[in-house]
Design an enzyme around this catalytic site. Structure first.
Site, PDB file in Angstrom:
ATOM      1  N   LYS A   1     -11.808  -4.468  -4.995  1.00 18.67           N
ATOM      2  CA  LYS A   1     -10.611  -5.472  -4.376  1.00 18.67           C
ATOM      3  C   LYS A   1     -11.436  -6.061  -3.167  1.00 18.67           C
ATOM      4  CE  LYS A   1      -7.333  -1.434  -4.799  1.00 18.67           C
ATOM      5  NZ  LYS A   1      -6.570  -0.393  -3.888  1.00 18.67           N
TER       6      LYS A   1
ATOM      7  N   ASN B   1      -9.318   0.572   0.137  1.00 20.05           N
ATOM      8  CA  ASN B   1      -9.860   1.625  -0.483  1.00 20.05           C
ATOM      9  C   ASN B   1     -10.858   1.110  -1.460  1.00 20.05           C
ATOM     10  OD1 ASN B   1      -7.800   0.973  -2.030  1.00 20.05           O
ATOM     11  ND2 ASN B   1      -7.215   3.044  -2.560  1.00 20.05           N
TER      12      ASN B   1
ATOM     13  N   GLU C   1      -2.941  -2.772 -18.183  1.00 21.61           N
ATOM     14  CA  GLU C   1      -3.750  -3.461 -17.210  1.00 21.61           C
ATOM     15  C   GLU C   1      -4.731  -4.571 -17.675  1.00 21.61           C
ATOM     16  OE1 GLU C   1      -5.173  -0.832 -14.300  1.00 21.61           O
ATOM     17  OE2 GLU C   1      -3.193  -0.110 -13.863  1.00 21.61           O
TER      18      GLU C   1
HETATM   19  P1  ADP Z   1      -4.398   4.283  -7.153  1.00 31.51           P
HETATM   20  O1  ADP Z   1      -5.103   2.904  -6.539  1.00 31.51           O
HETATM   21  O2  ADP Z   1      -5.307   5.322  -6.643  1.00 31.51           O
HETATM   22  O3  ADP Z   1      -4.019   4.317  -8.368  1.00 31.51           O
HETATM   23  P2  ADP Z   1      -1.591   4.004  -6.158  1.00 31.51           P
HETATM   24  O4  ADP Z   1      -1.448   3.069  -7.487  1.00 31.51           O
HETATM   25  O5  ADP Z   1      -0.604   4.971  -5.822  1.00 31.51           O
HETATM   26  O6  ADP Z   1      -3.029   4.623  -6.199  1.00 31.51           O
HETATM   27  O7  ADP Z   1      -1.737   2.945  -5.069  1.00 31.51           O
HETATM   28  C1  ADP Z   1      -2.310   1.493  -5.241  1.00 31.51           C
HETATM   29  C2  ADP Z   1      -2.742   1.120  -4.165  1.00 31.51           C
HETATM   30  O8  ADP Z   1      -1.962   0.818  -3.135  1.00 31.51           O
HETATM   31  C3  ADP Z   1      -3.796   1.947  -3.568  1.00 31.51           C
HETATM   32  O9  ADP Z   1      -4.986   1.912  -3.995  1.00 31.51           O
HETATM   33  C4  ADP Z   1      -3.925   1.546  -2.097  1.00 31.51           C
HETATM   34  O10 ADP Z   1      -4.713   0.386  -1.838  1.00 31.51           O
HETATM   35  C5  ADP Z   1      -2.378   1.024  -1.961  1.00 31.51           C
HETATM   36  N1  ADP Z   1      -1.661   2.312  -1.097  1.00 31.51           N
HETATM   37  C6  ADP Z   1      -1.202   3.390  -1.750  1.00 31.51           C
HETATM   38  N2  ADP Z   1      -0.604   4.277  -0.956  1.00 31.51           N
HETATM   39  C7  ADP Z   1      -0.647   3.703   0.250  1.00 31.51           C
HETATM   40  C8  ADP Z   1      -0.099   3.859   1.682  1.00 31.51           C
HETATM   41  N3  ADP Z   1       0.623   4.983   1.737  1.00 31.51           N
HETATM   42  N4  ADP Z   1      -0.498   3.096   2.576  1.00 31.51           N
HETATM   43  C9  ADP Z   1      -0.913   1.936   2.364  1.00 31.51           C
HETATM   44  N5  ADP Z   1      -1.554   1.489   0.979  1.00 31.51           N
HETATM   45  C10 ADP Z   1      -1.172   2.281   0.240  1.00 31.51           C
END
Ligand code: ADP
Length: 170
Positions: free
Chosen positions: A30, A133, A147
Site C-alpha cells: 500500500k 497497515n 482480485e
Molecule cells: P484486510 O486488509 O486484513 O483483508 P479488511 O478487508 O477488513 O482487512 O479491511 C481492508 C482495509 O481497510 C484494511 O487493511 C485497513 O487498511 C482498512 N481498515 C479496516 N478496518 C479499519 C478500521 N477500523 N479503521 C480504519 N481502517 C480500517
C-alpha cells in the site's frame, strides 16, 4: 533428486496433481509501504518463503478500482479515509503463486489491526495502526481470483519455470 535433472525440481516436493500447488494470491504494498521503502523487504519475504512471482506492477489506484476491490467496505465509516489513504501515492501490486498461497500469505501478512498482528508478520513488524497497515493480501482463493482479474490483464501474468541457468537456479 531426479527432478532436478528434468528442470522441474519443485515437482519433487509438489507433484503437479496436488491440489493448491499452483494457487495464486494478490499482494499489494500500500502507499505507506511504498513511501517507507518497504517494497524490497516485502518481496524478499515472499521469495524466501518459496513463492513464485508471476505478476508485478506499480500504479496509482483510481477510486473506481478501489470501490470494486473493497466493495464490501464502501458503507463502512472508515471507507472515505481508506480511499484517501489508498490513493495517496502509488501501490505495488503483485501476484504470487505456490502451494496454499492464499492462506500462507495471510499468515505472513498478519492480522488486519497491527496491534493484534504477531511479530514476524509484515504488519506486526512494520505497522502500528489499522488505517496504515502497509500491505494487502487476498483472504480466500475465490477472493484472490476476483482480485487478480480486477488488477491484472491476463497477459501481465507469466507462467514460468526455472530456466536452469546454473546449479543454483532452484
Ligand atoms: P484486510 O486488509 O486484513 O483483508 P479488511 O478487508 O477488513 O482487512 O479491511 C481492508 C482495509 O481497510 C484494511 O487493511 C485497513 O487498511 C482498512 N481498515 C479496516 N478496518 C479499519 C478500521 N477500523 N479503521 C480504519 N481502517 C480500517
Amino acid at each position: 533428486c531426479v527432478c532436478a535433472l528434468l528442470h522441474t525440481p519443485l515437482s519433487c516436493l509438489f507433484p503437479s496433481d496436488l491440489a493448491g500447488v499452483r494457487e495464486r494470491t494478490l499482494i499489494a504494498v500500500k502507499p505507506d509501504g511504498v513511501q517507507r521503502r518497504l517494497v524490497g523487504q516485502i518481496i524478499q519475504r515472499f521469495e524466501l518463503r518459496g513463492f513464485k512471482l508471476v505478476g508485478l506492477k506499480m500504479l496509482q489506484v483510481s477510486e473506481d478500482l478501489l470501490s470494486r476491490h473493497y466493495s464490501q467496505l464502501t458503507g463502512k465509516p472508515f471507507y472515505p479515509d481508506l480511499v484517501k489513504y489508498m490513493t495517496s501515492g502509488p501501490v505495488v501490486v503483485m501476484v504470487w503463486e505456490g502451494y496454499n498461497a492464499v492462506q500462507t500469505s495471510r499468515a505472513m501478512v498478519g492480522l488486519t489491526n497491527p496491534a493484534d498482528a504477531q511479530a514476524g508478520t509484515v504488519r506486526g513488524d512494520f505497522s502500528i495502526h489499522v488505517s496504515r497497515n502497509v500491505v494487502h493480501a487476498s483472504d480466500s482463493p475465490e477472493g484472490a481470483q476476483k482480485e487478480i482479474q480486477l488488477w491484472f490483464q491476463g497477459q501481465e501474468l507469466l507462467n514460468w519455470d526455472c530456466c536452469y541457468h546454473n546449479i543454483t537456479c532452484e
